[in-house]
Design a protein around this motif. Structure first.
Motif, PDB file in Angstrom:
ATOM      1  N   LEU A  66     -11.548  -0.106  -6.333  1.00  0.00           N
ATOM      2  CA  LEU A  66     -11.183  -1.713  -5.771  1.00  0.00           C
ATOM      3  C   LEU A  66      -9.961  -0.925  -5.467  1.00  0.00           C
ATOM      4  O   LEU A  66      -9.120  -0.485  -6.228  1.00  0.00           O
ATOM      5  CB  LEU A  66     -11.997  -2.612  -6.792  1.00  0.00           C
ATOM      6  CG  LEU A  66     -12.490  -3.084  -6.938  1.00  0.00           C
ATOM      7  CD1 LEU A  66     -13.075  -4.149  -7.667  1.00  0.00           C
ATOM      8  CD2 LEU A  66     -13.069  -4.082  -5.833  1.00  0.00           C
ATOM      9  N   HIS A  67      -9.710  -1.944  -4.359  1.00  0.00           N
ATOM     10  CA  HIS A  67      -7.707  -2.169  -3.891  1.00  0.00           C
ATOM     11  C   HIS A  67      -7.591  -2.870  -4.456  1.00  0.00           C
ATOM     12  O   HIS A  67      -7.586  -3.636  -4.351  1.00  0.00           O
ATOM     13  CB  HIS A  67      -7.486  -1.467  -2.716  1.00  0.00           C
ATOM     14  CG  HIS A  67      -6.930  -1.608  -1.956  1.00  0.00           C
ATOM     15  ND1 HIS A  67      -5.594  -0.657  -1.573  1.00  0.00           N
ATOM     16  CD2 HIS A  67      -5.686  -2.749  -1.930  1.00  0.00           C
ATOM     17  CE1 HIS A  67      -4.998  -0.943  -1.229  1.00  0.00           C
ATOM     18  NE2 HIS A  67      -4.615  -2.132  -1.135  1.00  0.00           N
ATOM     19  N   TYR A  73      -6.910  -7.575  -6.689  1.00  0.00           N
ATOM     20  CA  TYR A  73      -7.850  -6.661  -6.003  1.00  0.00           C
ATOM     21  C   TYR A  73      -8.733  -7.215  -4.556  1.00  0.00           C
ATOM     22  O   TYR A  73      -9.638  -8.187  -4.202  1.00  0.00           O
ATOM     23  CB  TYR A  73      -9.197  -6.332  -6.738  1.00  0.00           C
ATOM     24  CG  TYR A  73      -8.220  -5.122  -8.737  1.00  0.00           C
ATOM     25  CD1 TYR A  73      -8.175  -3.801  -8.104  1.00  0.00           C
ATOM     26  CD2 TYR A  73      -8.723  -6.496  -9.778  1.00  0.00           C
ATOM     27  CE1 TYR A  73      -7.610  -3.123  -9.128  1.00  0.00           C
ATOM     28  CE2 TYR A  73      -7.813  -6.056 -10.268  1.00  0.00           C
ATOM     29  CZ  TYR A  73      -7.456  -3.872 -10.601  1.00  0.00           C
ATOM     30  OH  TYR A  73      -6.874  -3.146 -11.321  1.00  0.00           O
ATOM     31  N   ARG A  75     -12.308  -4.665  -1.298  1.00  0.00           N
ATOM     32  CA  ARG A  75     -12.571  -3.876  -1.910  1.00  0.00           C
ATOM     33  C   ARG A  75     -12.556  -2.976   0.292  1.00  0.00           C
ATOM     34  O   ARG A  75     -13.268  -2.009   0.148  1.00  0.00           O
ATOM     35  CB  ARG A  75     -14.482  -4.232  -0.948  1.00  0.00           C
ATOM     36  CG  ARG A  75     -14.718  -4.773  -2.069  1.00  0.00           C
ATOM     37  CD  ARG A  75     -15.872  -4.867  -1.775  1.00  0.00           C
ATOM     38  NE  ARG A  75     -16.744  -5.425  -3.228  1.00  0.00           N
ATOM     39  CZ  ARG A  75     -17.012  -5.429  -4.387  1.00  0.00           C
ATOM     40  NH1 ARG A  75     -16.950  -3.758  -4.275  1.00  0.00           N
ATOM     41  NH2 ARG A  75     -17.571  -6.080  -5.764  1.00  0.00           N
ATOM     42  N   THR A  76     -11.094  -3.503   0.756  1.00  0.00           N
ATOM     43  CA  THR A  76     -10.719  -3.029   1.407  1.00  0.00           C
ATOM     44  C   THR A  76      -8.748  -2.821   1.649  1.00  0.00           C
ATOM     45  O   THR A  76      -8.811  -3.666   0.244  1.00  0.00           O
ATOM     46  CB  THR A  76     -11.044  -3.789   2.834  1.00  0.00           C
ATOM     47  OG1 THR A  76     -10.244  -4.567   2.741  1.00  0.00           O
ATOM     48  CG2 THR A  76     -12.224  -3.503   3.183  1.00  0.00           C
ATOM     49  N   PRO A  84     -12.248   1.086   4.013  1.00  0.00           N
ATOM     50  CA  PRO A  84     -12.736   0.781   2.703  1.00  0.00           C
ATOM     51  C   PRO A  84     -12.404   1.772   1.689  1.00  0.00           C
ATOM     52  O   PRO A  84     -11.698   3.124   1.983  1.00  0.00           O
ATOM     53  CB  PRO A  84     -14.190   0.601   3.106  1.00  0.00           C
ATOM     54  CG  PRO A  84     -14.118   0.584   4.635  1.00  0.00           C
ATOM     55  CD  PRO A  84     -13.523   1.162   5.401  1.00  0.00           C
ATOM     56  N   PRO A  87     -14.776   5.790  -3.559  1.00  0.00           N
ATOM     57  CA  PRO A  87     -15.278   5.085  -4.073  1.00  0.00           C
ATOM     58  C   PRO A  87     -15.242   5.939  -5.671  1.00  0.00           C
ATOM     59  O   PRO A  87     -14.053   6.948  -5.541  1.00  0.00           O
ATOM     60  CB  PRO A  87     -17.162   5.681  -3.936  1.00  0.00           C
ATOM     61  CG  PRO A  87     -16.744   6.710  -3.076  1.00  0.00           C
ATOM     62  CD  PRO A  87     -15.691   6.402  -2.298  1.00  0.00           C
ATOM     63  N   ASP A 115     -14.141   1.795 -13.392  1.00  0.00           N
ATOM     64  CA  ASP A 115     -15.063   1.204 -11.333  1.00  0.00           C
ATOM     65  C   ASP A 115     -13.899   1.290 -10.879  1.00  0.00           C
ATOM     66  O   ASP A 115     -13.849   1.140  -9.996  1.00  0.00           O
ATOM     67  CB  ASP A 115     -15.797   0.491 -12.053  1.00  0.00           C
ATOM     68  CG  ASP A 115     -15.002  -1.522 -11.934  1.00  0.00           C
ATOM     69  OD1 ASP A 115     -13.953  -1.048 -12.680  1.00  0.00           O
ATOM     70  OD2 ASP A 115     -15.898  -2.513 -11.888  1.00  0.00           O
ATOM     71  N   ILE A 116     -12.752   1.295 -11.577  1.00  0.00           N
ATOM     72  CA  ILE A 116     -10.880   1.384 -11.064  1.00  0.00           C
ATOM     73  C   ILE A 116     -10.268   2.334 -10.883  1.00  0.00           C
ATOM     74  O   ILE A 116     -10.262   2.511 -12.325  1.00  0.00           O
ATOM     75  CB  ILE A 116     -10.607  -0.162 -11.050  1.00  0.00           C
ATOM     76  CG1 ILE A 116     -11.617  -1.386 -10.983  1.00  0.00           C
ATOM     77  CG2 ILE A 116      -9.105  -0.053 -10.893  1.00  0.00           C
ATOM     78  CD1 ILE A 116     -10.937  -2.791 -10.965  1.00  0.00           C
TER      79      ILE A 116
END
Length: 217
Positions: A66-67, A73, A75-76, A84, A87, A115-116
């Motif tokens: 995630l950005h 946060y 997703r782009t 995007p 991953p 996940d980040i």
């Protein structure tokens, strides 16, 4: 550092905050650095982070999974090229689980996955002000991996940006994990120590890889 009079040892900096020196062996450091150079390429590559007040962070950043942008946060790369986000690599997520087990002597709970990743590059004059990692909904520990030049890492309290805090020297290969009572502690980097990184690594500056569990939808 070779030939030290007093070898550095595992240290409990605060409740739930653990410093493990030299956790990453040189080969693993080089592997992470090579990967970071790929992650930094466009699209959604290395960028300068701008704060809502109009300032800029002196450390440049690329995100995985995630950005992150101040203070949420997406997703782009919403404050970059809009692409995007890349991953989260499974090997990096697994490294986070290994780090927690090493720091706490117990594995991360089943079903909880890193996940980040926030990958920050610090030049010799870069800094990071005192802040909390508070945009996640998960209380899982934050994992911090250091590559290249050493830095002064200031680890504070959960109430404010001031004292009490403790300054820790983080060197290439060091692991720092903070969770439990220290999960929302303020922390920052007041100083990078140029020229202190391993010569064989091939990195000028400091690279910090911070792993988080978002707990986000």
């Amino acid at each position: 550092m070779d030939g030290e009079l007093f070898p550095r040892e595992r240290t409990l900096i605060a409740p739930g905050a653990v410093h493990l020196p030299d956790w990453l062996e040189p080969a693993r450091q080089r592997e992470l650095l090579d990967a970071a150079r790929v992650w930094a390429r466009p699209p959604a590559g290395l960028r300068t982070v701008r704060t809502p007040g109009g300032g800029t962070m002196t450390a440049r950043q690329v995100c995985l999974g995630l950005h992150w942008y101040p203070y949420a946060y997406a997703r782009t790369a919403v404050d970059g090229d809009g692409a995007p986000v890349k991953p989260m690599p499974s090997r990096l997520a697994e490294l986070g689980r290994e780090a927690v087990a090493a720091a706490y002597g117990a594995p991360l709970a089943d079903g909880v996955e890193y996940d980040i990743a926030l990958v920050n590059f610090y030049g010799g004059d870069s800094r990071m002000g005192m802040h909390r990692d508070a945009e996640e909904r998960s209380g899982a520990p934050v994992v911090s991996l250091s590559l290249g030049d050493a830095c002064v890492f200031r680890f504070g309290n959960t109430a404010n940006r001031g004292r009490p805090y403790r300054d820790v020297e983080l060197r290439s290969g060091d692991l720092f994990v903070f969770g439990e009572a220290s999960r929302l502690a303020y922390h920052g980097v007041p100083k990078v120590l140029p020229g202190t990184g391993p010569q064989g690594l091939g990195l000028t500056g400091r690279l910090n890889i911070t792993l988080r569990v978002g707990g986000l939808p």
